[in-house]
Design a protein around this motif. Structure first.
Motif, PDB file in Angstrom:
ATOM      1  N   TRP A  82       1.359  -1.049  -0.376  1.00 47.71           N
ATOM      2  CA  TRP A  82      -0.110   0.267   0.104  1.00 47.71           C
ATOM      3  C   TRP A  82       0.977   1.310   0.216  1.00 47.71           C
ATOM      4  O   TRP A  82       0.356   2.539   0.314  1.00 47.71           O
ATOM      5  CB  TRP A  82      -0.814  -0.155   1.389  1.00 47.71           C
ATOM      6  CG  TRP A  82      -1.514  -0.993   0.775  1.00 47.71           C
ATOM      7  CD1 TRP A  82      -2.275  -2.266   1.998  1.00 47.71           C
ATOM      8  CD2 TRP A  82      -2.729  -0.959   0.288  1.00 47.71           C
ATOM      9  NE1 TRP A  82      -3.231  -3.354   1.680  1.00 47.71           N
ATOM     10  CE2 TRP A  82      -3.864  -2.257   1.025  1.00 47.71           C
ATOM     11  CE3 TRP A  82      -3.384  -0.442  -0.679  1.00 47.71           C
ATOM     12  CZ2 TRP A  82      -5.147  -2.917  -0.059  1.00 47.71           C
ATOM     13  CZ3 TRP A  82      -4.850  -1.200  -1.645  1.00 47.71           C
ATOM     14  CH2 TRP A  82      -5.193  -2.070  -1.608  1.00 47.71           C
ATOM     15  N   GLY A  83       2.365   0.776  -0.200  1.00 48.36           N
ATOM     16  CA  GLY A  83       3.350   2.623   0.172  1.00 48.36           C
ATOM     17  C   GLY A  83       3.738   2.736   1.008  1.00 48.36           C
ATOM     18  O   GLY A  83       3.753   3.111   0.558  1.00 48.36           O
TER      19      GLY A  83
ATOM     20  N   ARG B 117      -4.303   7.653  -2.589  1.00 46.90           N
ATOM     21  CA  ARG B 117      -3.071   6.867  -2.006  1.00 46.90           C
ATOM     22  C   ARG B 117      -3.308   5.463  -3.035  1.00 46.90           C
ATOM     23  O   ARG B 117      -2.453   4.607  -3.479  1.00 46.90           O
ATOM     24  CB  ARG B 117      -1.852   7.516  -1.865  1.00 46.90           C
ATOM     25  CG  ARG B 117      -1.456   8.887  -1.835  1.00 46.90           C
ATOM     26  CD  ARG B 117       0.251   8.976  -0.989  1.00 46.90           C
ATOM     27  NE  ARG B 117       0.039   9.190   0.625  1.00 46.90           N
ATOM     28  CZ  ARG B 117       0.005   7.999   1.281  1.00 46.90           C
ATOM     29  NH1 ARG B 117       0.961   6.961   0.964  1.00 46.90           N
ATOM     30  NH2 ARG B 117       0.267   8.045   2.423  1.00 46.90           N
ATOM     31  N   GLU B 120      -5.045   4.200  -5.717  1.00 48.36           N
ATOM     32  CA  GLU B 120      -3.065   4.451  -6.495  1.00 48.36           C
ATOM     33  C   GLU B 120      -2.414   3.114  -6.642  1.00 48.36           C
ATOM     34  O   GLU B 120      -1.863   1.870  -7.653  1.00 48.36           O
ATOM     35  CB  GLU B 120      -2.451   5.816  -6.865  1.00 48.36           C
ATOM     36  CG  GLU B 120      -1.899   6.023  -8.268  1.00 48.36           C
ATOM     37  CD  GLU B 120      -1.187   7.589  -7.889  1.00 48.36           C
ATOM     38  OE1 GLU B 120      -1.550   8.079  -6.679  1.00 48.36           O
ATOM     39  OE2 GLU B 120       0.215   7.763  -7.998  1.00 48.36           O
ATOM     40  N   ALA B 121      -2.206   2.700  -4.901  1.00 48.76           N
ATOM     41  CA  ALA B 121      -0.861   1.849  -5.026  1.00 48.76           C
ATOM     42  C   ALA B 121      -1.473   0.266  -5.737  1.00 48.76           C
ATOM     43  O   ALA B 121      -1.007  -0.508  -5.677  1.00 48.76           O
ATOM     44  CB  ALA B 121      -1.084   1.248  -3.474  1.00 48.76           C
TER      45      ALA B 121
END
Lengths: 303, 303
Positions: A82-83, B117, B120-121
């Motif tokens: 998930w970053g 985010r 996007e991930a």
């Protein structure tokens, strides 16, 4: 016999477990280093306190040398996907503890109080106290710049040579409740076979702790972290060579100036002449039984 | 064709996945409920946003009906053993996401930004936007008192009858960036087969969102969450019976007052006469293919 152990992570945790086993229940107080503490993924992690807690409770992974036995790594893998930051290894079982501690710290509970609750939850009579509840962080002065401990140790694999250490916040830090009381009540003080620079010096940097050791009325014995002039794990031998000029028992003793009455060293480092008497033993704690033997030797030297 | 879906958790997540599959990439915006959000073990959890995200990304556990497929539960078991709260089920994979989001929120990132985010991930073109970045929490007024949503739903197993709902913070909440723009640009608006009271009304309670629907220039179609007068999951049928007087399609329509142009109902609820036209279909989304069929029927009704 009441004993206080000053301890860092893995090596210290082994001796803590050995002392825990051979002393009467409740006779041991471990004062743990917090200079390595960090925030990762929003969690407050206290690697050295956790290594001691896991070793005392028999939850540690003996083969890997850190963290918990039977660990899984799913939350970290997910966070990475998930970053999220993934440079610091946090297992799922480990994260369970960090969640409980981080939630308590955010609610205003001091680190020493939540640590005491964790020890109690594990059903342990031994006390585990952080050197300070205040923020104290170890930085390494290296040719590549001044680095936070975990960036140097984990992210950069402690490849940078160390010229000096900075314990940020140490001057303003106060000993956690129970630290000075335990030292005053101790019948013996033991310094664990941890890295003096990054594990023990941050404890001694908290005002009042070094003074308590210097003015002690009981014996203080350190166990050398070296075996044959080499660190069992980690970069200590390189640090000693660069900062102290060598890796003999005398170089370890010098790390503690005038605080020691004896140093327990490994047979591989004998005879090890220096300013304090040495006690020769097999110091490699390959299992809990070996840790108990080192604990007994150390207690004898401290009596 | 640009479509906005107002959605709660599981049922809505299924339709979101179906719409995501049948629409052009980037044509779908899901506005998600945040009234169920909670803090557990110090983590910010957004159950409805996560259900939609997991369903869109194909990560959801279809059998269990919530959370991730292949989930493990080691961190929660560990947290419980260390004395942490364990009433809310958090899997290790799920915790990975909560860690990333909680860290971002504490650093000051709005919920909508971190949600974007995460989407996007996952490599998704569909947009997922919380109804609001501001704190909005659903409370249930029950004979046992006014209860926070998750205490009522999870801890007490939604056994208490519900007399009314309170959306704390709704009056001061602002629509998250992108919500009103998406509604203004939409060619059709869809209300998911979620619980109107606890999943859709909290979205409509954010000032500006109900008004955007009421003044829309396009069609708005809801998919009924009932099959044969019963909720597929959860307490909706009991809530409708007590608060609306029945569980027919007309009772569902009444939950949305004058916002609907059509209601998609299940065959088991036909013919379902009411104030708005009904479209009869098989609405049970047992797999993703079924979700795509419901999505196509809904889009047809919205055109």
């Amino acid at each position: 016999m009441k004993v206080v152990l000053l301890s860092g992570g893995v090596g210290g945790a082994k001796l803590a477990a050995g002392l825990h086993d051979v002393l009467d229940p409740g006779a041991l107080t471990v004062i743990g280093n917090v200079g390595d503490d960090l925030e990762v993924l929003g969690l407050h992690v206290s690697p050295d306190l956790d290594s001691v807690l896991y070793a005392l409770a028999g939850l540690n992974d003996g083969e890997r040398g850190w963290g918990r036995a039977g660990e899984t790594w799913n939350a970290l893998a997910s966070a990475r996907a998930w970053g999220g930051e993934g440079w610091f290894m946090l297992g799922d079982l480990d994260i369970g503890l960090h969640l409980v501690r981080s939630q308590a710290l955010r609610a205003g509970e001091p680190l020493s109080a939540v640590t005491a609750r964790l020890v109690e939850a594990a059903g342990l009579a031994t006390r585990l106290v952080p050197a300070s509840d205040d923020r104290l962080r170890t930085f390494l002065v290296t040719p590549a710049g001044t680095l936070p401990f975990q960036e140097w140790f984990v992210a950069r694999g402690h490849r940078d040579e160390v010229d000096a250490l900075v314990f940020e916040g140490a001057r303003e830090a106060r000993p956690a409740p129970g630290v000075l009381d335990a030292l005053a009540a101790a019948d013996a003080i033991v310094i664990a076979p941890s890295n003096p620079y990054v594990s023990i010096h941050p404890i001694l940097a908290v005002p009042g702790i070094r003074e308590a050791l210097a003015t002690r009325a009981v014996r203080c014995v350190a166990v050398s972290p070296l075996v044959g002039g080499r660190a069992v794990r980690g970069p200590l031998d390189r640090m000693l060579t660069r900062m102290a000029g060598g890796t003999t028992p005398a170089h370890v003793t010098n790390c503690y100036e005038d605080l020691l009455d004896a140093l327990v060293i490994d047979r591989a480092d004998a005879p090890g002449a220096g300013e304090v008497p040495v006690v020769v033993a097999d110091t490699l704690m390959t299992d809990r039984e070996a840790a108990r033997r080192v604990a007994l030797t150390t207690l004898e030297a401290a009596s």
